[in-house]
Design an enzyme around this catalytic site. Structure first.
Site, PDB file in Angstrom:
ATOM      1  NE  ARG A  60      -2.444   1.180   3.498  1.00 19.03           N
ATOM      2  CZ  ARG A  60      -3.113   0.999   4.640  1.00 19.03           C
ATOM      3  NH1 ARG A  60      -4.386   0.665   4.609  1.00 19.03           N
ATOM      4  NH2 ARG A  60      -2.519   1.135   5.793  1.00 19.03           N
ATOM      5  CE  LYS A 159      -2.029   5.015   7.149  1.00 18.51           C
ATOM      6  NZ  LYS A 159      -3.420   4.918   7.607  1.00 18.51           N
TER       7      LYS A 159
HETATM    8  C1  LIG Z   1      -4.552   4.240   8.111  1.00 18.98           C
HETATM    9  C2  LIG Z   1      -5.975   4.632   8.036  1.00 18.98           C
HETATM   10  C3  LIG Z   1      -7.016   3.730   8.269  1.00 18.98           C
HETATM   11  C4  LIG Z   1      -6.780   2.331   8.758  1.00 18.98           C
HETATM   12  O1  LIG Z   1      -6.065   1.559   7.880  1.00 18.98           O
HETATM   13  P1  LIG Z   1      -5.297   0.263   8.390  1.00 18.98           P
HETATM   14  O2  LIG Z   1      -4.688  -0.290   7.175  1.00 18.98           O
HETATM   15  O3  LIG Z   1      -6.326  -0.620   8.982  1.00 18.98           O
HETATM   16  O4  LIG Z   1      -4.336   0.718   9.410  1.00 18.98           O
HETATM   17  C5  LIG Z   1      -8.307   4.158   8.053  1.00 18.98           C
HETATM   18  N1  LIG Z   1      -8.580   5.414   7.687  1.00 18.98           N
HETATM   19  C6  LIG Z   1      -7.619   6.333   7.481  1.00 18.98           C
HETATM   20  C7  LIG Z   1      -7.985   7.696   7.067  1.00 18.98           C
HETATM   21  C8  LIG Z   1      -6.293   5.949   7.659  1.00 18.98           C
HETATM   22  O5  LIG Z   1      -5.344   6.861   7.486  1.00 18.98           O
END
Ligand SMILES: *Cc1c(COP(=O)(O)O)cnc(C)c1O
Length: 306
Positions: A60, A159
């Site tokens: 990711r 992200k």
């Molecule tokens: C990181 C994140 C999540 C959760 O993702 P995971 O992969 O489960 O850690 C959900 N929403 C947002 C906005 C995030 O930044």
């Protein structure tokens, strides 16, 4: 304060924690273009350690970079190895892992030009993100006055550092108003997610989560969907409105940091009976998986030795 560790991996080598610094003209510092991950490693029941779904997180990270057209000057395997190397260097059998790739100094215009892409990996001990009490008794949430990004304003599947100004605004607002977390709606008014967590609700035995429209595609979300189905629950991805959360039997947030945190209240409305029956069941099963107590999910564990 984050607890200081010995080393941070910086552009291919471990450097002392206090020397992992950048110039103030670092492009990302000004314009927010950077990508990161949040990963956890857990101590296993058998005494070992493992990073939970390391491969998926690193994948990711590279997808986020691809979305915003950043070329990370390492490959996925190198980052996987570097993460384990950093955990070992910091003697961490468990903890939080934060890889970040950002645009370094050089050109100062909005166009990042040929500025170098820099990569760091930091690790630190982090307990329950919203507190042990939250995992046990659930949290109080308000609907945020800030919407989650429109899908063509920010790239919501990445992200991406700059995206999180939106999260900071919502989180600050919630905390200032005496809540633990903010629930953000999408620009059409449907429930999206929280500031760093995805949301699930349970109604009449069916587990529902928001579809992959404006949300970050959480790895915990995907893990819980698979786990829940395995445990015999019906899981659907469907849009819902805030009043469907008000009238749900249960609601909970999930994410690497927040793990599985039940929601006790939304906008001063108690949710269900407050027994968190399904949430607690899934939470217990989730902790078994990350702790290496469910052989069926051994493939989600990246074992390492400190
Ligand atoms: C990181 C994140 C999540 C959760 O993702 P995971 O992969 O489960 O850690 C959900 N929403 C947002 C906005 C995030 O930044």
């Amino acid at each position: 304060m984050v607890q200081k560790m010995e080393s941070i991996w910086f552009d291919g080598r471990l450097v002392p924690w206090d020397e992992a610094n950048v110039h103030v003209l670092t492009h990302s510092l000004h314009y927010g273009l950077g990508v990161f991950e949040g990963i956890r490693s857990y101590r296993l029941k058998d005494g070992g350690s493992s990073v939970f779904r390391l491969k998926e997180h690193v994948e990711r990270l590279f997808q986020s970079a691809h979305i915003v057209q950043m070329e990370i000057p390492f490959n996925e395997d190198e980052i996987v190895d570097a993460i384990v190397e950093t955990l070992k260097a910091n003697k961490m059998p468990e903890g939080y892992i934060r890889p970040l790739a950002f645009v370094g100094a050089g050109a100062m215009g909005v166009h990042p030009g040929t500025n170098p892409i820099q990569t760091i990996i930091a690790t630190w001990p982090w307990g329950a993100y919203l507190g042990e009490e939250a995992l046990e008794n659930g949290i109080r949430v308000r609907t945020s006055s800030f919407n989650r990004h429109h899908v063509n304003v920010m790239m919501t599947k990445g992200k991406v550092c700059g995206n999180y100004v939106n999260s900071v605004l919502a989180k600050r607002e919630a905390v200032a108003d005496g809540y633990d977390e903010g629930l953000m709606l999408d620009t059409a008014g449907y429930v999206s997610e929280a500031t760093g967590e995805n949301i699930f609700i349970v109604r009449k035995g069916v587990i529902k989560t928001t579809p992959l429209t404006s949300i970050l595609e959480g790895i915990t979300r995907a893990s819980l969907m698979e786990l829940a189905e395995d445990l015999g629950y019906k899981v659907v991805e469907q849009q819902f409105s805030r009043d469907e959360v008000y009238t749900a039997d249960e609601a909970f947030f999930c994410g690497t940091a927040a793990e599985l945190t039940p929601i006790r209240e939304l906008d001063r409305r108690r949710i269900g009976k407050g027994d968190f029956k399904v949430a607690k069941h899934l939470q217990a099963e989730f902790f078994k998986v990350v702790g290496g107590e469910n052989p069926k999910y051994e493939h989600w564990l990246h074992r390492y030795e400190v």
